[in-house]
Design an enzyme around this catalytic site. Sequence first.
Site, PDB file in Angstrom:
ATOM      1  N   THR A 157      -5.661  55.233  13.001  1.00 54.30           N
ATOM      2  CA  THR A 157      -4.637  55.813  13.880  1.00 54.30           C
ATOM      3  C   THR A 157      -3.757  55.785  14.560  1.00 54.30           C
ATOM      4  OG1 THR A 157      -4.186  58.065  13.577  1.00 54.30           O
ATOM      5  CG2 THR A 157      -6.604  57.276  14.104  1.00 54.30           C
ATOM      6  N   ASP A 182       6.502  56.163   3.971  1.00 51.31           N
ATOM      7  CA  ASP A 182       7.508  56.715   5.061  1.00 51.31           C
ATOM      8  C   ASP A 182       8.156  55.808   6.054  1.00 51.31           C
ATOM      9  OD1 ASP A 182       6.366  59.044   4.607  1.00 51.31           O
ATOM     10  OD2 ASP A 182       4.570  59.093   5.714  1.00 51.31           O
ATOM     11  N   GLU A 193       0.356  -1.580   0.306  1.00 52.74           N
ATOM     12  CA  GLU A 193       0.216   0.338   0.426  1.00 52.74           C
ATOM     13  C   GLU A 193       0.652   1.085  -0.479  1.00 52.74           C
ATOM     14  OE1 GLU A 193      -2.891  -0.032  -0.228  1.00 52.74           O
ATOM     15  OE2 GLU A 193      -3.253  -1.711  -0.905  1.00 52.74           O
ATOM     16  N   PRO A 231      -0.693  51.059  12.936  1.00 50.17           N
ATOM     17  CA  PRO A 231      -0.242  51.713  13.400  1.00 50.17           C
ATOM     18  C   PRO A 231       1.469  50.505  13.211  1.00 50.17           C
ATOM     19  CG  PRO A 231      -1.402  50.251  14.926  1.00 50.17           C
ATOM     20  CD  PRO A 231      -1.907  50.097  13.224  1.00 50.17           C
ATOM     21  N   GLY A 239      -0.347  54.430  10.249  1.00 45.53           N
ATOM     22  CA  GLY A 239      -1.429  55.308  11.172  1.00 45.53           C
ATOM     23  C   GLY A 239      -2.881  55.581   9.891  1.00 45.53           C
ATOM     24  N   PRO A 268       9.128  -7.741  -6.436  1.00 44.58           N
ATOM     25  CA  PRO A 268       8.962  -9.580  -6.725  1.00 44.58           C
ATOM     26  C   PRO A 268       7.662 -10.616  -6.638  1.00 44.58           C
ATOM     27  CG  PRO A 268      10.910  -8.643  -4.807  1.00 44.58           C
ATOM     28  CD  PRO A 268      10.383  -7.873  -4.560  1.00 44.58           C
ATOM     29  N   GLU A 269       7.161  -9.256  -5.525  1.00 42.62           N
ATOM     30  CA  GLU A 269       5.257 -10.208  -4.916  1.00 42.62           C
ATOM     31  C   GLU A 269       4.795  -8.480  -4.619  1.00 42.62           C
ATOM     32  OE1 GLU A 269       5.538 -12.454  -1.251  1.00 42.62           O
ATOM     33  OE2 GLU A 269       7.356 -12.976  -1.339  1.00 42.62           O
ATOM     34  N   LYS A 329      11.224  60.759   6.101  1.00 44.62           N
ATOM     35  CA  LYS A 329      10.206  61.383   7.725  1.00 44.62           C
ATOM     36  C   LYS A 329      10.323  61.157   8.867  1.00 44.62           C
ATOM     37  CE  LYS A 329       8.283  64.647   5.195  1.00 44.62           C
ATOM     38  NZ  LYS A 329       6.671  64.957   5.097  1.00 44.62           N
ATOM     39  N   MET A 333       2.936  63.392  18.607  1.00 44.64           N
ATOM     40  CA  MET A 333       4.878  63.818  18.097  1.00 44.64           C
ATOM     41  C   MET A 333       4.875  64.862  19.477  1.00 44.64           C
ATOM     42  SD  MET A 333       4.118  65.290  14.315  1.00 44.64           S
ATOM     43  CE  MET A 333       3.127  65.975  14.460  1.00 44.64           C
TER      44      MET A 333
HETATM   45  N1  SAH Z   1      -0.719  59.458  10.675  1.00 46.36           N
HETATM   46  C1  SAH Z   1      -0.476  59.102  11.320  1.00 46.36           C
HETATM   47  C2  SAH Z   1       0.593  59.826  12.430  1.00 46.36           C
HETATM   48  C3  SAH Z   1       1.458  60.228  11.702  1.00 46.36           C
HETATM   49  S1  SAH Z   1       2.996  61.904  12.869  1.00 46.36           S
HETATM   50  C4  SAH Z   1      -1.166  58.145  12.232  1.00 46.36           C
HETATM   51  O1  SAH Z   1      -2.514  58.273  11.626  1.00 46.36           O
HETATM   52  O2  SAH Z   1      -1.149  57.937  13.588  1.00 46.36           O
HETATM   53  C5  SAH Z   1       3.342  60.578  14.025  1.00 46.36           C
HETATM   54  C6  SAH Z   1       3.098  60.515  15.009  1.00 46.36           C
HETATM   55  O3  SAH Z   1       2.353  59.491  15.200  1.00 46.36           O
HETATM   56  C7  SAH Z   1       4.434  60.278  16.110  1.00 46.36           C
HETATM   57  O4  SAH Z   1       5.211  61.211  16.519  1.00 46.36           O
HETATM   58  C8  SAH Z   1       3.715  59.220  17.325  1.00 46.36           C
HETATM   59  O5  SAH Z   1       2.772  60.865  18.163  1.00 46.36           O
HETATM   60  C9  SAH Z   1       1.956  59.324  16.407  1.00 46.36           C
HETATM   61  N2  SAH Z   1       3.095  57.309  15.936  1.00 46.36           N
HETATM   62  C10 SAH Z   1       2.861  56.995  15.025  1.00 46.36           C
HETATM   63  N3  SAH Z   1       2.943  55.559  14.996  1.00 46.36           N
HETATM   64  C11 SAH Z   1       2.700  55.259  16.147  1.00 46.36           C
HETATM   65  C12 SAH Z   1       2.010  53.877  17.394  1.00 46.36           C
HETATM   66  N4  SAH Z   1       2.977  52.824  16.490  1.00 46.36           N
HETATM   67  N5  SAH Z   1       2.520  54.073  18.396  1.00 46.36           N
HETATM   68  C13 SAH Z   1       2.375  55.275  19.144  1.00 46.36           C
HETATM   69  N6  SAH Z   1       2.079  56.951  18.613  1.00 46.36           N
HETATM   70  C14 SAH Z   1       2.256  56.373  16.958  1.00 46.36           C
END
Ligand code: SAH
Length: 464
Positions: A329, A246, A25, A223, A300, A46-47, A268, A381
Amino acid sequence: MARLNTFPVSVKVAGRRIVIVGGDEEALAKARLAAKTSAEVVVFAPEVEADFSGLDVSVVERVAQAADFAGAALAFIADHGPEGQRALEMARAAGVPVNEVDVPENCDFFTPAIIDRAPISIAISSEGDAPVLARLVRARIEAMLSPGLGALARLAGAMREKAAQRLSDGVARRRYYEALVTSPAIENALDAGQGAAAADALLDAHAGAEPGRGMVWLIGAGPGAEDLLTLRAQRLLQEADVIVHDQLVPSGVVEMGRRDAERISVGKAKGHHSFSQAQINALLVRLAREGKKVARLKSGDPMVFGRAGQEIAALRKAGVEHGIVPGITSALAAAADTATPVTLRKVSSGFVFATAHGADNEDLAHWASLAGSGLTLGLYMGKSIASRVVRQLLAHGLSRSVPVGVVVNAGRAEKALYAGTVGGLAAGEIDFVDGPAIIFVGDAVAHGDWARAEVFAAREWKVA
Ligand code: SAH
Protein backbone atom coordinates in the site's frame (compact mmCIF):
# COMPACT_ATOMS: atom_id res chain seq x y z
CA MET A 1 16.60 5.60 -24.11
CA ALA A 2 19.11 3.39 -25.87
CA ARG A 3 17.70 1.59 -28.89
CA LEU A 4 18.79 -1.64 -30.48
CA ASN A 5 20.86 -1.36 -33.62
CA THR A 6 20.16 -4.96 -34.49
CA PHE A 7 16.92 -6.87 -34.71
CA PRO A 8 16.91 -10.45 -33.47
CA VAL A 9 15.44 -12.92 -35.94
CA SER A 10 15.89 -16.65 -36.43
CA VAL A 11 17.15 -17.44 -39.93
CA LYS A 12 15.81 -20.57 -41.61
CA VAL A 13 18.79 -22.65 -42.64
CA ALA A 14 17.29 -26.13 -43.03
CA GLY A 15 18.11 -27.54 -46.46
CA ARG A 16 20.49 -24.67 -47.18
CA ARG A 17 24.21 -24.10 -46.99
CA ILE A 18 26.28 -22.15 -44.48
CA VAL A 19 29.63 -21.21 -45.97
CA ILE A 20 32.70 -20.74 -43.79
CA VAL A 21 35.84 -19.26 -45.27
CA GLY A 22 39.08 -19.99 -43.41
CA GLY A 23 40.76 -22.97 -41.79
CA ASP A 24 41.97 -21.80 -38.38
CA GLU A 25 40.52 -21.85 -34.86
CA GLU A 26 38.25 -18.89 -35.63
CA ALA A 27 36.73 -20.80 -38.53
CA LEU A 28 36.41 -23.90 -36.36
CA ALA A 29 34.49 -21.96 -33.70
CA LYS A 30 31.97 -20.78 -36.32
CA ALA A 31 31.78 -24.25 -37.84
CA ARG A 32 30.90 -25.60 -34.43
CA LEU A 33 28.08 -23.07 -34.13
CA ALA A 34 26.81 -23.71 -37.63
CA ALA A 35 26.94 -27.47 -37.08
CA LYS A 36 24.30 -27.14 -34.35
CA THR A 37 21.82 -26.52 -37.16
CA SER A 38 20.60 -28.92 -39.81
CA ALA A 39 22.17 -26.79 -42.57
CA GLU A 40 24.85 -28.14 -44.87
CA VAL A 41 28.04 -26.59 -43.52
CA VAL A 42 30.92 -26.17 -45.98
CA VAL A 43 34.36 -24.87 -45.01
CA PHE A 44 36.64 -23.47 -47.75
CA ALA A 45 40.34 -23.17 -46.91
CA PRO A 46 43.41 -23.88 -49.08
CA GLU A 47 45.27 -24.67 -45.86
CA VAL A 48 43.44 -26.30 -42.98
CA GLU A 49 45.09 -25.72 -39.58
CA ALA A 50 42.33 -26.55 -37.12
CA ASP A 51 40.86 -29.99 -36.52
CA PHE A 52 37.39 -30.17 -38.06
CA SER A 53 37.26 -33.96 -37.90
CA GLY A 54 34.70 -34.30 -35.11
CA LEU A 55 32.16 -32.04 -36.79
CA ASP A 56 29.50 -32.80 -39.34
CA VAL A 57 30.91 -30.31 -41.88
CA SER A 58 32.58 -30.73 -45.27
CA VAL A 59 36.00 -29.21 -45.65
CA VAL A 60 37.03 -28.19 -49.18
CA GLU A 61 40.74 -27.49 -49.51
CA ARG A 62 40.69 -24.60 -51.93
CA VAL A 63 39.73 -20.95 -52.02
CA ALA A 64 36.03 -20.21 -52.24
CA GLN A 65 34.57 -19.28 -55.60
CA ALA A 66 31.54 -17.22 -56.53
CA ALA A 67 29.43 -20.30 -57.29
CA ASP A 68 30.03 -21.60 -53.74
CA PHE A 69 27.89 -18.80 -52.34
CA ALA A 70 24.91 -19.21 -54.66
CA GLY A 71 21.81 -19.83 -52.53
CA ALA A 72 23.77 -19.99 -49.26
CA ALA A 73 21.87 -18.87 -46.15
CA LEU A 74 24.81 -17.30 -44.32
CA ALA A 75 28.55 -16.82 -44.75
CA PHE A 76 31.27 -16.53 -42.13
CA ILE A 77 34.62 -15.11 -43.17
CA ALA A 78 37.44 -16.15 -40.86
CA ASP A 79 40.21 -15.21 -43.26
CA HIS A 80 41.30 -11.59 -42.90
CA GLY A 81 43.66 -11.62 -45.90
CA PRO A 82 42.96 -10.75 -49.55
CA GLU A 83 41.29 -14.15 -50.19
CA GLY A 84 38.90 -13.47 -47.35
CA GLN A 85 38.18 -10.02 -48.74
CA ARG A 86 37.39 -11.53 -52.13
CA ALA A 87 35.14 -14.11 -50.51
CA LEU A 88 33.31 -11.36 -48.66
CA GLU A 89 32.63 -9.53 -51.90
CA MET A 90 31.47 -12.70 -53.64
CA ALA A 91 29.11 -13.49 -50.78
CA ARG A 92 27.65 -9.99 -50.90
CA ALA A 93 27.27 -10.20 -54.66
CA ALA A 94 25.32 -13.42 -54.19
CA GLY A 95 23.07 -11.66 -51.67
CA VAL A 96 24.28 -13.75 -48.75
CA PRO A 97 24.49 -12.04 -45.34
CA VAL A 98 28.09 -12.03 -44.16
CA ASN A 99 29.83 -12.07 -40.82
CA GLU A 100 33.55 -11.36 -40.85
CA VAL A 101 34.66 -12.77 -37.56
CA ASP A 102 35.49 -10.04 -35.05
CA VAL A 103 35.29 -7.29 -37.68
CA PRO A 104 31.96 -5.64 -36.79
CA GLU A 105 32.14 -3.11 -39.62
CA ASN A 106 32.13 -5.98 -42.12
CA CYS A 107 29.22 -7.79 -40.51
CA ASP A 108 25.66 -7.86 -41.82
CA PHE A 109 24.69 -9.90 -38.80
CA PHE A 110 26.13 -10.95 -35.46
CA THR A 111 26.00 -14.30 -33.76
CA PRO A 112 24.53 -14.05 -30.30
CA ALA A 113 25.36 -16.36 -27.42
CA ILE A 114 22.93 -19.22 -27.96
CA ILE A 115 21.04 -21.49 -25.64
CA ASP A 116 20.06 -24.50 -27.66
CA ARG A 117 17.10 -26.58 -26.52
CA ALA A 118 15.94 -27.33 -30.03
CA PRO A 119 13.36 -26.38 -31.16
CA ILE A 120 13.61 -23.67 -28.50
CA SER A 121 16.51 -21.30 -28.91
CA ILE A 122 17.43 -18.30 -26.84
CA ALA A 123 19.86 -15.79 -28.24
CA ILE A 124 21.66 -13.24 -26.11
CA SER A 125 23.35 -10.44 -27.93
CA SER A 126 25.20 -7.34 -26.81
CA GLU A 127 25.63 -6.12 -30.39
CA GLY A 128 29.29 -6.83 -29.94
CA ASP A 129 29.66 -4.43 -26.97
CA ALA A 130 30.01 -6.97 -24.18
CA PRO A 131 30.29 -10.59 -25.31
CA VAL A 132 31.57 -11.65 -21.88
CA LEU A 133 28.46 -10.24 -20.23
CA ALA A 134 26.28 -11.92 -22.84
CA ARG A 135 27.90 -15.26 -22.01
CA LEU A 136 27.36 -14.66 -18.31
CA VAL A 137 23.68 -13.96 -18.93
CA ARG A 138 23.54 -17.13 -20.98
CA ALA A 139 25.01 -19.17 -18.12
CA ARG A 140 22.38 -17.80 -15.75
CA ILE A 141 19.52 -18.58 -18.08
CA GLU A 142 20.96 -22.02 -18.87
CA ALA A 143 20.84 -22.81 -15.17
CA MET A 144 17.14 -21.97 -15.03
CA LEU A 145 16.06 -24.18 -17.89
CA SER A 146 15.50 -27.87 -17.68
CA PRO A 147 17.49 -29.93 -20.18
CA GLY A 148 14.17 -31.47 -21.17
CA LEU A 149 12.81 -28.20 -22.50
CA GLY A 150 13.40 -29.10 -26.12
CA ALA A 151 11.60 -32.42 -25.77
CA LEU A 152 8.70 -30.62 -24.14
CA ALA A 153 8.51 -28.11 -26.99
CA ARG A 154 8.58 -30.93 -29.55
CA LEU A 155 5.79 -32.69 -27.67
CA ALA A 156 3.68 -29.52 -27.71
CA GLY A 157 4.40 -29.15 -31.42
CA ALA A 158 3.34 -32.75 -32.07
CA MET A 159 0.00 -32.15 -30.33
CA ARG A 160 -0.94 -29.13 -32.41
CA GLU A 161 -3.21 -30.78 -34.92
CA LYS A 162 -5.01 -32.96 -32.40
CA ALA A 163 -5.44 -30.08 -29.97
CA ALA A 164 -6.83 -27.85 -32.73
CA GLN A 165 -9.36 -30.55 -33.66
CA ARG A 166 -10.57 -31.31 -30.20
CA LEU A 167 -10.39 -27.88 -28.55
CA SER A 168 -12.06 -25.40 -30.86
CA ASP A 169 -11.92 -22.57 -28.37
CA GLY A 170 -8.66 -20.58 -28.27
CA VAL A 171 -8.82 -20.08 -24.52
CA ALA A 172 -9.32 -23.79 -23.92
CA ARG A 173 -6.37 -24.57 -26.20
CA ARG A 174 -4.12 -22.19 -24.35
CA ARG A 175 -5.15 -23.77 -21.04
CA TYR A 176 -4.28 -27.16 -22.44
CA TYR A 177 -0.82 -26.04 -23.55
CA GLU A 178 -0.26 -24.28 -20.26
CA ALA A 179 -1.06 -27.48 -18.41
CA LEU A 180 1.06 -29.49 -20.84
CA VAL A 181 4.21 -27.44 -20.43
CA THR A 182 3.95 -26.85 -16.68
CA SER A 183 2.81 -30.23 -15.39
CA PRO A 184 5.47 -32.22 -13.52
CA ALA A 185 3.58 -35.39 -14.53
CA ILE A 186 4.22 -34.66 -18.21
CA GLU A 187 7.87 -34.00 -17.51
CA ASN A 188 8.18 -37.31 -15.70
CA ALA A 189 6.36 -39.12 -18.49
CA LEU A 190 8.75 -37.59 -21.02
CA ASP A 191 11.70 -38.82 -19.00
CA ALA A 192 10.19 -42.28 -19.05
CA GLY A 193 9.62 -42.12 -22.80
CA GLN A 194 5.83 -41.91 -22.31
CA GLY A 195 5.39 -38.26 -23.27
CA ALA A 196 3.01 -38.79 -26.18
CA ALA A 197 0.63 -41.00 -24.19
CA ALA A 198 0.60 -38.56 -21.29
CA ALA A 199 -0.07 -35.61 -23.62
CA ASP A 200 -2.98 -37.53 -25.18
CA ALA A 201 -4.44 -38.34 -21.78
CA LEU A 202 -4.20 -34.70 -20.77
CA LEU A 203 -5.93 -33.69 -23.98
CA ASP A 204 -8.74 -36.18 -23.27
CA ALA A 205 -9.19 -34.61 -19.86
CA HIS A 206 -9.28 -31.10 -21.31
CA ALA A 207 -11.57 -31.97 -24.18
CA GLY A 208 -14.05 -33.57 -21.79
CA ALA A 209 -13.90 -30.74 -19.29
CA GLU A 210 -16.57 -28.08 -19.05
CA PRO A 211 -15.61 -24.74 -20.50
CA GLY A 212 -13.00 -23.38 -18.09
CA ARG A 213 -14.45 -21.84 -14.97
CA GLY A 214 -13.90 -18.11 -14.79
CA MET A 215 -12.22 -16.54 -11.83
CA VAL A 216 -11.36 -13.06 -10.65
CA TRP A 217 -8.21 -12.15 -8.79
CA LEU A 218 -8.09 -8.81 -7.01
CA ILE A 219 -4.43 -8.01 -7.30
CA GLY A 220 -2.44 -5.32 -5.54
CA ALA A 221 0.00 -3.71 -7.98
CA GLY A 222 1.92 -1.79 -5.31
CA PRO A 223 2.73 1.90 -5.54
CA GLY A 224 3.93 1.88 -9.14
CA ALA A 225 7.45 0.50 -9.42
CA GLU A 226 7.44 -2.75 -11.38
CA ASP A 227 9.74 -4.48 -8.93
CA LEU A 228 7.42 -3.76 -6.02
CA LEU A 229 4.95 -6.30 -7.36
CA THR A 230 4.74 -9.64 -5.57
CA LEU A 231 5.83 -12.79 -7.40
CA ARG A 232 2.29 -14.09 -7.09
CA ALA A 233 0.86 -10.95 -8.66
CA GLN A 234 3.31 -11.31 -11.51
CA ARG A 235 2.40 -14.95 -12.09
CA LEU A 236 -1.35 -14.34 -12.04
CA LEU A 237 -0.95 -11.39 -14.41
CA GLN A 238 0.78 -13.76 -16.80
CA GLU A 239 -2.10 -16.24 -16.54
CA ALA A 240 -4.91 -13.73 -16.93
CA ASP A 241 -7.04 -13.60 -20.07
CA VAL A 242 -8.23 -10.11 -19.18
CA ILE A 243 -6.61 -7.39 -17.08
CA VAL A 244 -9.01 -4.84 -15.65
CA HIS A 245 -6.98 -2.00 -14.21
CA ASP A 246 -7.29 1.39 -12.57
CA GLN A 247 -5.76 4.52 -13.97
CA LEU A 248 -3.30 4.72 -11.07
CA VAL A 249 -1.59 1.48 -12.10
CA PRO A 250 1.34 2.50 -14.32
CA SER A 251 1.45 1.08 -17.82
CA GLY A 252 4.73 -0.73 -17.08
CA VAL A 253 2.87 -2.94 -14.61
CA VAL A 254 -0.15 -3.43 -16.89
CA GLU A 255 2.30 -4.46 -19.64
CA MET A 256 3.57 -7.30 -17.47
CA GLY A 257 0.55 -9.39 -18.44
CA ARG A 258 0.48 -11.69 -21.45
CA ARG A 259 0.89 -9.86 -24.69
CA ASP A 260 -2.42 -11.13 -26.02
CA ALA A 261 -4.39 -10.57 -22.83
CA GLU A 262 -7.24 -8.11 -23.18
CA ARG A 263 -6.67 -4.93 -21.16
CA ILE A 264 -9.50 -2.78 -19.90
CA SER A 265 -8.86 0.52 -18.16
CA VAL A 266 -11.73 1.34 -15.87
CA GLY A 267 -10.50 4.84 -15.17
CA LYS A 268 -11.08 5.89 -11.60
CA ALA A 269 -8.41 8.54 -11.90
CA LYS A 270 -9.31 11.59 -9.88
CA GLY A 271 -11.90 13.51 -11.83
CA HIS A 272 -12.48 10.81 -14.49
CA HIS A 273 -15.03 8.27 -13.49
CA SER A 274 -15.26 6.54 -16.82
CA PHE A 275 -16.82 3.41 -15.29
CA SER A 276 -19.14 3.53 -12.30
CA GLN A 277 -18.44 1.06 -9.53
CA ALA A 278 -21.62 -0.81 -10.47
CA GLN A 279 -20.38 -1.08 -14.06
CA ILE A 280 -17.02 -2.43 -12.89
CA ASN A 281 -18.75 -5.00 -10.69
CA ALA A 282 -20.96 -6.08 -13.60
CA LEU A 283 -17.96 -6.26 -15.94
CA LEU A 284 -16.02 -8.54 -13.58
CA VAL A 285 -18.98 -10.87 -13.17
CA ARG A 286 -19.64 -11.00 -16.91
CA LEU A 287 -16.01 -11.75 -17.82
CA ALA A 288 -15.78 -14.51 -15.23
CA ARG A 289 -19.05 -16.04 -16.47
CA GLU A 290 -17.56 -16.14 -19.95
CA GLY A 291 -14.97 -18.48 -18.44
CA LYS A 292 -12.16 -15.94 -18.39
CA LYS A 293 -9.40 -15.59 -15.87
CA VAL A 294 -9.59 -11.97 -14.81
CA ALA A 295 -6.88 -9.98 -13.09
CA ARG A 296 -8.46 -6.99 -11.40
CA LEU A 297 -5.36 -4.89 -10.91
CA LYS A 298 -5.49 -2.14 -8.32
CA SER A 299 -2.84 0.27 -7.14
CA GLY A 300 -1.24 -0.38 -3.78
CA ASP A 301 -3.15 -2.97 -1.80
CA PRO A 302 -6.61 -3.90 -3.05
CA MET A 303 -8.07 -3.87 0.45
CA VAL A 304 -6.98 -0.32 1.25
CA PHE A 305 -9.24 2.35 -0.27
CA GLY A 306 -9.60 0.17 -3.30
CA ARG A 307 -13.36 -0.47 -3.35
CA ALA A 308 -12.47 -4.12 -2.92
CA GLY A 309 -15.39 -4.48 -0.54
CA GLN A 310 -17.97 -3.69 -3.23
CA GLU A 311 -16.31 -5.87 -5.83
CA ILE A 312 -15.96 -8.85 -3.51
CA ALA A 313 -19.61 -8.51 -2.47
CA ALA A 314 -20.69 -8.51 -6.12
CA LEU A 315 -18.54 -11.54 -6.96
CA ARG A 316 -19.78 -13.42 -3.92
CA LYS A 317 -23.39 -12.63 -4.78
CA ALA A 318 -22.88 -13.84 -8.34
CA GLY A 319 -21.15 -17.00 -7.11
CA VAL A 320 -17.95 -16.14 -8.99
CA GLU A 321 -14.80 -17.71 -7.66
CA HIS A 322 -12.34 -15.05 -6.54
CA GLY A 323 -9.10 -14.48 -4.66
CA ILE A 324 -7.05 -11.60 -3.36
CA VAL A 325 -3.36 -10.89 -3.73
CA PRO A 326 -2.00 -8.25 -1.36
CA GLY A 327 0.16 -5.43 -2.59
CA ILE A 328 2.30 -2.79 -1.01
CA THR A 329 0.00 0.00 0.00
CA SER A 330 1.22 3.48 -0.83
CA ALA A 331 1.47 4.62 2.80
CA LEU A 332 3.94 1.84 3.53
CA ALA A 333 5.88 2.61 0.35
CA ALA A 334 6.01 6.21 1.58
CA ALA A 335 7.26 5.00 4.95
CA ALA A 336 10.02 3.06 3.21
CA ASP A 337 10.94 6.02 0.99
CA THR A 338 11.48 8.18 4.05
CA ALA A 339 12.71 5.54 6.52
CA THR A 340 9.80 6.50 8.74
CA PRO A 341 8.84 3.86 11.30
CA VAL A 342 5.09 4.37 11.44
CA THR A 343 5.03 2.49 14.70
CA LEU A 344 7.86 3.11 17.12
CA ARG A 345 8.37 2.01 20.68
CA LYS A 346 7.44 4.72 23.16
CA VAL A 347 6.54 7.11 20.33
CA SER A 348 3.78 5.63 18.21
CA SER A 349 1.78 2.60 19.29
CA GLY A 350 -0.24 2.31 16.11
CA PHE A 351 -0.84 3.33 12.54
CA VAL A 352 -4.13 4.60 11.14
CA PHE A 353 -5.01 4.28 7.43
CA ALA A 354 -7.46 7.07 6.80
CA THR A 355 -8.83 8.98 3.89
CA ALA A 356 -9.01 12.72 3.99
CA HIS A 357 -11.46 12.61 1.11
CA GLY A 358 -14.97 13.02 2.45
CA ALA A 359 -13.86 12.96 6.09
CA ASP A 360 -16.47 14.63 8.28
CA ASN A 361 -16.08 16.71 11.38
CA GLU A 362 -16.46 13.73 13.63
CA ASP A 363 -13.73 11.81 11.78
CA LEU A 364 -11.41 14.77 12.08
CA ALA A 365 -12.05 15.15 15.80
CA HIS A 366 -11.33 11.46 16.19
CA TRP A 367 -8.07 11.63 14.22
CA ALA A 368 -6.92 14.70 16.10
CA SER A 369 -7.23 12.76 19.32
CA LEU A 370 -5.50 9.68 17.85
CA ALA A 371 -2.57 11.74 16.53
CA GLY A 372 -2.48 13.65 19.80
CA SER A 373 -2.19 10.40 21.69
CA GLY A 374 0.81 9.37 19.61
CA LEU A 375 -0.63 7.25 16.78
CA THR A 376 0.66 7.92 13.27
CA LEU A 377 -1.94 8.90 10.67
CA GLY A 378 -1.46 7.93 7.05
CA LEU A 379 -3.91 10.01 5.05
CA TYR A 380 -4.84 8.96 1.51
CA MET A 381 -6.53 11.05 -1.15
CA GLY A 382 -5.90 14.31 0.65
CA LYS A 383 -3.30 16.24 -1.28
CA SER A 384 -5.57 18.95 -2.63
CA ILE A 385 -7.18 19.50 0.74
CA ALA A 386 -4.10 18.97 2.93
CA SER A 387 -4.04 22.44 4.45
CA ARG A 388 -7.75 22.43 5.16
CA VAL A 389 -7.56 19.02 6.82
CA VAL A 390 -4.74 19.97 9.16
CA ARG A 391 -6.47 23.26 10.01
CA GLN A 392 -9.42 21.20 11.15
CA LEU A 393 -7.15 18.90 13.12
CA LEU A 394 -5.81 22.01 14.86
CA ALA A 395 -9.32 23.20 15.55
CA HIS A 396 -9.96 19.86 17.21
CA GLY A 397 -7.10 20.42 19.59
CA LEU A 398 -4.09 18.84 17.88
CA SER A 399 -0.85 20.63 18.81
CA ARG A 400 0.72 22.90 16.17
CA SER A 401 4.08 21.26 16.69
CA VAL A 402 3.04 17.73 15.63
CA PRO A 403 5.22 16.68 12.66
CA VAL A 404 3.75 16.27 9.17
CA GLY A 405 5.41 14.58 6.19
CA VAL A 406 4.04 14.32 2.66
CA VAL A 407 5.25 11.86 0.02
CA VAL A 408 4.08 12.39 -3.55
CA ASN A 409 4.64 9.46 -5.94
CA ALA A 410 5.76 7.10 -3.21
CA GLY A 411 7.68 4.04 -4.36
CA ARG A 412 8.46 5.61 -7.73
CA ALA A 413 11.57 7.21 -9.14
CA GLU A 414 9.91 10.63 -9.38
CA LYS A 415 8.96 10.80 -5.69
CA ALA A 416 8.89 14.18 -3.94
CA LEU A 417 8.94 14.83 -0.19
CA TYR A 418 7.63 17.69 1.93
CA ALA A 419 8.06 18.08 5.68
CA GLY A 420 6.86 20.46 8.36
CA THR A 421 4.41 20.69 11.20
CA VAL A 422 0.68 20.74 11.51
CA GLY A 423 0.99 24.48 12.22
CA GLY A 424 3.16 25.03 9.17
CA LEU A 425 0.92 23.14 6.77
CA ALA A 426 -2.18 24.79 8.22
CA ALA A 427 -0.68 28.21 7.58
CA GLY A 428 -0.65 27.95 3.80
CA GLU A 429 -1.32 25.93 0.67
CA ILE A 430 1.65 24.04 -0.70
CA ASP A 431 2.43 23.78 -4.35
CA PHE A 432 2.90 20.00 -4.55
CA VAL A 433 4.23 18.31 -7.67
CA ASP A 434 1.76 16.24 -9.70
CA GLY A 435 0.96 12.74 -8.53
CA PRO A 436 -0.82 10.85 -5.77
CA ALA A 437 0.28 11.63 -2.22
CA ILE A 438 0.32 10.26 1.29
CA ILE A 439 0.22 12.64 4.25
CA PHE A 440 1.73 11.41 7.50
CA VAL A 441 0.80 13.11 10.75
CA GLY A 442 2.34 12.17 14.10
CA ASP A 443 5.42 12.25 16.28
CA ALA A 444 6.96 9.19 14.59
CA VAL A 445 7.36 11.26 11.41
CA ALA A 446 10.23 13.15 13.05
CA HIS A 447 12.13 9.88 13.28
CA GLY A 448 12.17 9.39 9.54
CA ASP A 449 14.75 10.65 7.08
CA TRP A 450 13.27 13.78 5.55
CA ALA A 451 16.62 15.38 4.74
CA ARG A 452 15.72 15.65 1.05
CA ALA A 453 12.28 17.07 1.75
CA GLU A 454 11.15 20.51 0.82
CA VAL A 455 10.41 22.14 4.16
CA PHE A 456 7.19 24.04 4.50
CA ALA A 457 6.82 27.07 6.68
CA ALA A 458 7.61 26.88 10.35
CA ARG A 459 8.92 23.39 10.73
CA GLU A 460 9.87 23.06 14.35
CA TRP A 461 11.03 19.46 14.48
CA LYS A 462 14.56 18.51 13.72
CA VAL A 463 15.49 16.02 11.06
CA ALA A 464 16.40 12.88 13.03
N1 SAH B 1 -5.23 0.88 -2.85
C1 SAH B 1 -4.31 2.00 -2.89
C2 SAH B 1 -5.01 3.31 -2.57
C3 SAH B 1 -5.97 3.75 -3.64
S1 SAH B 1 -6.76 5.26 -3.25
C4 SAH B 1 -3.15 1.72 -1.93
O1 SAH B 1 -3.20 0.76 -1.18
O2 SAH B 1 -2.18 2.48 -1.97
C5 SAH B 1 -5.77 6.42 -4.10
C6 SAH B 1 -4.87 7.17 -3.14
O3 SAH B 1 -3.78 6.34 -2.81
C7 SAH B 1 -4.25 8.42 -3.72
O4 SAH B 1 -5.11 9.53 -3.63
C8 SAH B 1 -3.04 8.57 -2.83
O5 SAH B 1 -3.39 9.11 -1.59
C9 SAH B 1 -2.65 7.13 -2.59
N2 SAH B 1 -1.60 6.68 -3.53
C10 SAH B 1 -1.69 5.75 -4.50
N3 SAH B 1 -0.49 5.55 -5.10
C11 SAH B 1 0.37 6.38 -4.48
C12 SAH B 1 1.75 6.64 -4.61
N4 SAH B 1 2.51 6.01 -5.52
N5 SAH B 1 2.31 7.57 -3.79
C13 SAH B 1 1.58 8.21 -2.86
N6 SAH B 1 0.28 7.99 -2.70
C14 SAH B 1 -0.32 7.09 -3.48
